[in-house]
Scaffold this motif. Structure first.
Motif, PDB file in Angstrom:
ATOM      1  N   ASN A  44     -13.513 -54.792  15.639  1.00 51.77           N
ATOM      2  CA  ASN A  44     -14.726 -54.670  14.836  1.00 51.77           C
ATOM      3  C   ASN A  44     -15.941 -54.385  15.720  1.00 51.77           C
ATOM      4  OD1 ASN A  44     -13.194 -55.173  12.650  1.00 51.77           O
ATOM      5  ND2 ASN A  44     -14.107 -57.133  12.125  1.00 51.77           N
ATOM      6  N   ALA A  45     -15.980 -55.014  16.917  1.00 50.23           N
ATOM      7  CA  ALA A  45     -17.118 -54.812  17.815  1.00 50.23           C
ATOM      8  C   ALA A  45     -17.181 -53.355  18.273  1.00 50.23           C
ATOM      9  CB  ALA A  45     -17.011 -55.747  19.014  1.00 50.23           C
ATOM     10  N   ASP A  46     -16.024 -52.755  18.550  1.00 53.89           N
ATOM     11  CA  ASP A  46     -15.992 -51.342  18.930  1.00 53.89           C
ATOM     12  C   ASP A  46     -16.441 -50.451  17.783  1.00 53.89           C
ATOM     13  OD1 ASP A  46     -15.343 -51.509  21.534  1.00 53.89           O
ATOM     14  OD2 ASP A  46     -13.227 -50.982  21.316  1.00 53.89           O
ATOM     15  N   VAL A  47     -15.958 -50.759  16.603  1.00 51.89           N
ATOM     16  CA  VAL A  47     -16.352 -49.979  15.432  1.00 51.89           C
ATOM     17  C   VAL A  47     -17.858 -50.110  15.223  1.00 51.89           C
ATOM     18  CG1 VAL A  47     -16.136 -49.788  12.921  1.00 51.89           C
ATOM     19  CG2 VAL A  47     -14.106 -50.163  14.301  1.00 51.89           C
ATOM     20  N   ARG A  48     -18.367 -51.337  15.400  1.00 55.27           N
ATOM     21  CA  ARG A  48     -19.796 -51.584  15.230  1.00 55.27           C
ATOM     22  C   ARG A  48     -20.623 -50.732  16.183  1.00 55.27           C
ATOM     23  NH1 ARG A  48     -24.661 -53.461  15.906  1.00 55.27           N
ATOM     24  NH2 ARG A  48     -24.313 -53.143  18.113  1.00 55.27           N
ATOM     25  N   ILE A  69     -26.751 -52.574  11.680  1.00 55.63           N
ATOM     26  CA  ILE A  69     -25.400 -52.400  11.150  1.00 55.63           C
ATOM     27  C   ILE A  69     -24.581 -53.643  11.447  1.00 55.63           C
ATOM     28  CG2 ILE A  69     -24.821 -51.097  13.251  1.00 55.63           C
ATOM     29  CD1 ILE A  69     -23.012 -50.568   9.929  1.00 55.63           C
ATOM     30  N   ARG A  70     -23.859 -54.097  10.463  1.00 53.28           N
ATOM     31  CA  ARG A  70     -22.935 -55.212  10.659  1.00 53.28           C
ATOM     32  C   ARG A  70     -21.578 -54.779  10.113  1.00 53.28           C
ATOM     33  NH1 ARG A  70     -25.865 -60.495   9.006  1.00 53.28           N
ATOM     34  NH2 ARG A  70     -27.133 -59.937  10.821  1.00 53.28           N
ATOM     35  N   VAL A  71     -20.559 -54.903  10.936  1.00 53.72           N
ATOM     36  CA  VAL A  71     -19.206 -54.545  10.489  1.00 53.72           C
ATOM     37  C   VAL A  71     -18.429 -55.832  10.262  1.00 53.72           C
ATOM     38  CG1 VAL A  71     -17.062 -53.371  11.090  1.00 53.72           C
ATOM     39  CG2 VAL A  71     -19.249 -52.353  11.734  1.00 53.72           C
ATOM     40  N   LEU A  72     -17.982 -56.022   9.055  1.00 50.26           N
ATOM     41  CA  LEU A  72     -17.275 -57.246   8.700  1.00 50.26           C
ATOM     42  C   LEU A  72     -15.790 -56.952   8.505  1.00 50.26           C
ATOM     43  CD1 LEU A  72     -19.801 -58.353   5.943  1.00 50.26           C
ATOM     44  CD2 LEU A  72     -19.818 -59.022   8.349  1.00 50.26           C
ATOM     45  N   ALA A  73     -14.993 -57.961   8.767  1.00 50.86           N
ATOM     46  CA  ALA A  73     -13.550 -57.777   8.590  1.00 50.86           C
ATOM     47  C   ALA A  73     -13.208 -57.664   7.109  1.00 50.86           C
ATOM     48  CB  ALA A  73     -12.794 -58.942   9.214  1.00 50.86           C
ATOM     49  N   ALA A  74     -13.871 -58.474   6.301  1.00 53.86           N
ATOM     50  CA  ALA A  74     -13.542 -58.489   4.874  1.00 53.86           C
ATOM     51  C   ALA A  74     -14.807 -58.439   4.040  1.00 53.86           C
ATOM     52  CB  ALA A  74     -12.741 -59.743   4.540  1.00 53.86           C
ATOM     53  N   ARG A  75     -14.658 -58.134   2.797  1.00 57.69           N
ATOM     54  CA  ARG A  75     -15.785 -58.052   1.877  1.00 57.69           C
ATOM     55  C   ARG A  75     -16.443 -59.427   1.740  1.00 57.69           C
ATOM     56  NH1 ARG A  75     -16.635 -58.533  -3.829  1.00 57.69           N
ATOM     57  NH2 ARG A  75     -17.694 -56.728  -4.718  1.00 57.69           N
ATOM     58  N   PRO A  76     -17.779 -59.485   1.936  1.00 56.28           N
ATOM     59  CA  PRO A  76     -18.445 -60.788   1.786  1.00 56.28           C
ATOM     60  C   PRO A  76     -18.470 -61.218   0.317  1.00 56.28           C
ATOM     61  CG  PRO A  76     -20.052 -59.052   2.220  1.00 56.28           C
ATOM     62  CD  PRO A  76     -18.699 -58.413   2.300  1.00 56.28           C
TER      63      PRO A  76
END
Ligand SMILES: [Zn+2]
Length: 184
Positions: A44-48, A69-76
């Motif tokens: 996720n950090a790389d994608v971010r 931008i925040r990339v989350l693993a799952a839908r909040p």
């Protein structure tokens, strides 16, 4: 999955032993599981980082402040978008923050690259509505979807598609996907 054939000569007994060993001892304390969570986090950090570079360059081109931008693993649990049933991101105008997530809410499947990029462009167009066009709100108009599609196809290097619209009740419009896809 396909198994190997047993060795022709030698080692056959060990092959059978391997074939019959159907379980594996696992640690009881969940330690390995926390390591895989770190892998998940690192991806996720790389994608971010990649998303942040894309958004910085795009913001610079349009002459607007860069958005977060925040990339989350799952839908909040709480999301802002209330338009589509299956969505992968949102945008907060007060904080200029885009959030995208990588898994669907229902089936927990990983988002495809196309959907992910399309979401990123969609949310960035909300940012543009406020920061560049000065709209008091960022509506999902036909123009909004056209702008988001233009950015998406440019970013992906694919040919832009003409969108065909059909009237929907309550002065709304929906995309005629069969016709839109046929004309592509
Ligand atoms: Zn939206």
């Amino acid at each position: 999955m396909l198994t190997d054939a047993p060795p022709r000569k030698g080692g056959r007994a060990r092959f059978v032993e391997s074939d019959r060993m159907l379980t594996l001892d696992l640690p009881q304390d969940g330690q390995l599981f926390s390591s895989t969570e770190s892998i998940d986090w690192a991806m996720n950090a790389d994608v971010r980082r990649a998303c942040a570079e894309f958004l910085d360059a795009t913001s610079q081109f349009y002459g607007v402040s860069a958005c977060g931008i925040r990339v989350l693993a799952a839908r909040p649990l709480r999301v802002r978008e209330h338009w589509t049933s299956e969505l992968f991101g949102d945008y907060a105008p007060e904080t200029m923050l885009i959030r995208v997530w990588m898994r669907t809410a229902v089936r927990k499947e990983i988002t495809s690259f196309g959907t992910f990029l399309s979401t990123l462009c969609h949310e960035f167009c909300h940012h543009l509505d406020f920061q560049r066009f000065g709209f008091p709100d960022s509506w999902h108009t036909r123009g909004f979807y056209e702008r988001a599609a233009a950015l998406y196809h440019y970013a992906r290097g694919t040919a832009p598609k003409r969108l065909f619209w059909v009237p929907f009740r309550g002065e709304r419009w929906r995309i005629d996907w069969p016709r839109t896809n046929r004309s592509a």
